[in-house]
Design an enzyme around this catalytic site. Structure first.
Site, PDB file in Angstrom:
ATOM      1  N   HIS A  26       0.824  -1.210   0.000  1.00 33.76           N
ATOM      2  CA  HIS A  26       0.000   0.000   0.000  1.00 33.76           C
ATOM      3  C   HIS A  26       0.853   1.253   0.000  1.00 33.76           C
ATOM      4  CE1 HIS A  26      -4.009   1.784   0.660  1.00 33.76           C
ATOM      5  NE2 HIS A  26      -3.343   2.770   1.216  1.00 33.76           N
ATOM      6  N   ASP A  28       0.222   5.470  -1.145  1.00 33.68           N
ATOM      7  CA  ASP A  28      -0.785   6.454  -1.543  1.00 33.68           C
ATOM      8  C   ASP A  28      -0.228   7.558  -2.431  1.00 33.68           C
ATOM      9  OD1 ASP A  28      -3.502   5.960  -0.420  1.00 33.68           O
ATOM     10  OD2 ASP A  28      -2.406   5.815   1.461  1.00 33.68           O
ATOM     11  N   GLU A 129      -8.957   1.378  -2.439  1.00 34.84           N
ATOM     12  CA  GLU A 129      -9.050   1.437  -0.973  1.00 34.84           C
ATOM     13  C   GLU A 129     -10.445   1.903  -0.558  1.00 34.84           C
ATOM     14  OE1 GLU A 129      -6.396   2.894   2.834  1.00 34.84           O
ATOM     15  OE2 GLU A 129      -6.273   4.021   0.967  1.00 34.84           O
ATOM     16  N   HIS A 156     -13.164   1.893   3.879  1.00 30.60           N
ATOM     17  CA  HIS A 156     -12.103   2.761   4.370  1.00 30.60           C
ATOM     18  C   HIS A 156     -12.496   3.129   5.799  1.00 30.60           C
ATOM     19  CE1 HIS A 156      -9.392   6.415   4.435  1.00 30.60           C
ATOM     20  NE2 HIS A 156      -8.573   5.393   4.225  1.00 30.60           N
ATOM     21  N   HIS A 197      -8.614  -1.854   7.407  1.00 38.71           N
ATOM     22  CA  HIS A 197      -9.643  -0.836   7.644  1.00 38.71           C
ATOM     23  C   HIS A 197     -10.988  -1.392   8.097  1.00 38.71           C
ATOM     24  CE1 HIS A 197      -7.898   3.075   6.728  1.00 38.71           C
ATOM     25  NE2 HIS A 197      -7.252   2.517   5.716  1.00 38.71           N
ATOM     26  N   HIS A 218      -2.316  -3.197   4.703  1.00 38.92           N
ATOM     27  CA  HIS A 218      -1.524  -2.334   5.598  1.00 38.92           C
ATOM     28  C   HIS A 218      -2.163  -2.308   6.982  1.00 38.92           C
ATOM     29  CE1 HIS A 218      -4.583   0.233   3.823  1.00 38.92           C
ATOM     30  NE2 HIS A 218      -4.227   1.312   4.504  1.00 38.92           N
ATOM     31  N   ASP A 326       2.237   2.130   3.772  1.00 38.91           N
ATOM     32  CA  ASP A 326       1.299   3.269   3.765  1.00 38.91           C
ATOM     33  C   ASP A 326       2.011   4.595   3.545  1.00 38.91           C
ATOM     34  OD1 ASP A 326      -1.196   4.429   3.713  1.00 38.91           O
ATOM     35  OD2 ASP A 326      -1.533   4.326   5.866  1.00 38.91           O
TER      36      ASP A 326
END
Length: 398
Positions: A26, A28, A129, A156, A197, A218, A326
């Protein structure tokens, strides 16, 4: 000054990563590019040093020994227009792959990942995600798969209509009937079910429903740091039977217990200043830094993350672990893991704790490649026995 022993451990780590590079679950970067420069890739040219703006650029990915990256095509769950925004995120990843062909290779399968490793390029995969990105439509789910998305996180930070999030109040009690249909359709497509999540009830319902291995792209250990984003031991204990992989994250507020309370106060401060608590724009970071000046932040370290991996190995076994840093999705990082160049520090720490080269190769490369290949195998079997589902939320959940 680095001690001779520490230098030797780092050398061992880098040697291992040359053969078995990191598959990171993961990152972003696409969201950071959206927020900072609205996808102007020239303004954030990751072929050059972007350490003033980002956790990620090509030079630091190479220094970190990254061989495959699941780029998160994340969009916020509390705003409308999730589907077109997700498509823009997918387009961003495609632009990155096209712009940097010497370094990045698009990957859809486990075989593609191995081919990229053989070529010395970074396999680039995508993960959506949050189940809000399909807008309660199994056809949209299939369209995302066709566009290259290879995992979807079921939620999420907020619940959706069919699954409960770890950081929201209970809604449907885990997965609804439609939520279970989403999991089955993901299995049929070959899309990995990502349980980061989600609420623990959702984790358990998904494991009861899936016929393919799951991932946590993650997430860390709830027994080591009691945060709802982490994985309880009873869920970790189910991974060997499922075949799945839990990819430890580096986010301090998920790995260091002392950071949990501090983060709650910092998030409230962000909201009081008119920012979303996850915002990482320059203006938002100024607010973060001002808060930190008067409220010193508890510092996580490489050792903190290694503590999670040690515990997760005891509970789930080394065949079911991976890494999901992350990066570019968190304001803070542990000492020694400040950006994507830091993975050798973690591998060196685990080496010093007695992890074998065989164990480390599973953690960095082999487990993640295996789980994607297993999902592909399940999909082939399911497609031979049933067609795509056109079930709707209204039909199944009323």
């Amino acid at each position: 000054m680095t001690s001779p022993d520490a230098a030797a451990s780092l050398d061992e780590a880098r040697d291992l990563l040359r053969e078995f590079p990191v598959v990171d679950g993961h990152n972003d970067l696409p969201w950071a590019l959206r927020e900072q420069v609205r996808y102007d890739l020239g303004a954030r040219d990751i072929a050059t040093d972007q350490s003033a703006h980002l956790h990620t650029d090509l030079g630091r990915l190479r220094a970190g020994g990254v061989g495959a990256q699941f780029w998160s095509v994340y969009v916020r769950s509390d705003q409308p227009g999730a589907v077109p925004a997700t498509l823009e995120q997918i387009d961003c990843v495609r632009q990155l792959i096209t712009r940097y062909p010497s370094d990045l290779r698009g990957a859809l399968t486990a075989a593609d990942m191995e081919a990229a490793r053989a070529e010395g390029r970074i396999a680039s995969l995508m993960g959506a995600e949050g189940g809000h990105s399909i807008a309660n439509s199994l056809a949209t789910l299939r369209a995302l798969y066709a566009l290259g998305v290879r995992y979807m996180t079921l939620t999420h930070n907020d619940n959706n209509d069919w699954a409960d999030s770890a950081t929201d109040e209970p809604g449907v009690g885990g997965l609804s009937a439609f939520g279970r249909a989403v999991v089955r359709e993901m299995n049929r497509e070959g899309m990995l079910v990502d349980l980061s999540h989600v609420a623990a009830t959702t984790m358990r319902d998904a494991l009861d429903t899936t016929s393919a291995p799951v991932i946590f792209s993650h997430s860390s250990s709830r027994a080591v740091c009691d945060h709802p984003r982490n994985i309880p031991d009873d869920v970790l204990e189910r991974l060997p039977a499922n075949g799945g992989v839990a990819m430890v994250t580096f986010v301090p507020k998920f790995v260091l217990q002392a950071a949990v309370d501090w983060t709650a106060a910092a998030d409230e401060n962000m909201r009081a200043h008119g920012f979303h608590h996850l915002a990482t724009t320059p203006e938002a970071m100024k607010v973060h830094r001002a808060f930190e000046e008067t409220n010193p932040r508890p510092i996580a370290t490489v050792s903190t993350v290694a503590d999670h991996l040690d515990h997760m190995r005891e509970v789930a076994g080394v065949d079911h672990l991976g890494i999901g840093g992350d990066y570019d999705g968190t304001a803070f990082t542990p000492d020694g893991l400040g950006d994507v160049s830091g993975y050798p520090n973690l591998i060196a720490e685990l080496h010093d704790r007695g992890w074998s080269r065989t164990d480390l190769a599973k953690l960095t490369w082999q487990n993640a490649v295996r789980v994607l290949g297993a999902a592909e195998d399940v999909a082939r079997e399911l497609q031979a026995t049933r067609g795509p589902s056109n079930a709707t939320l209204e039909q199944l959940d009323g």
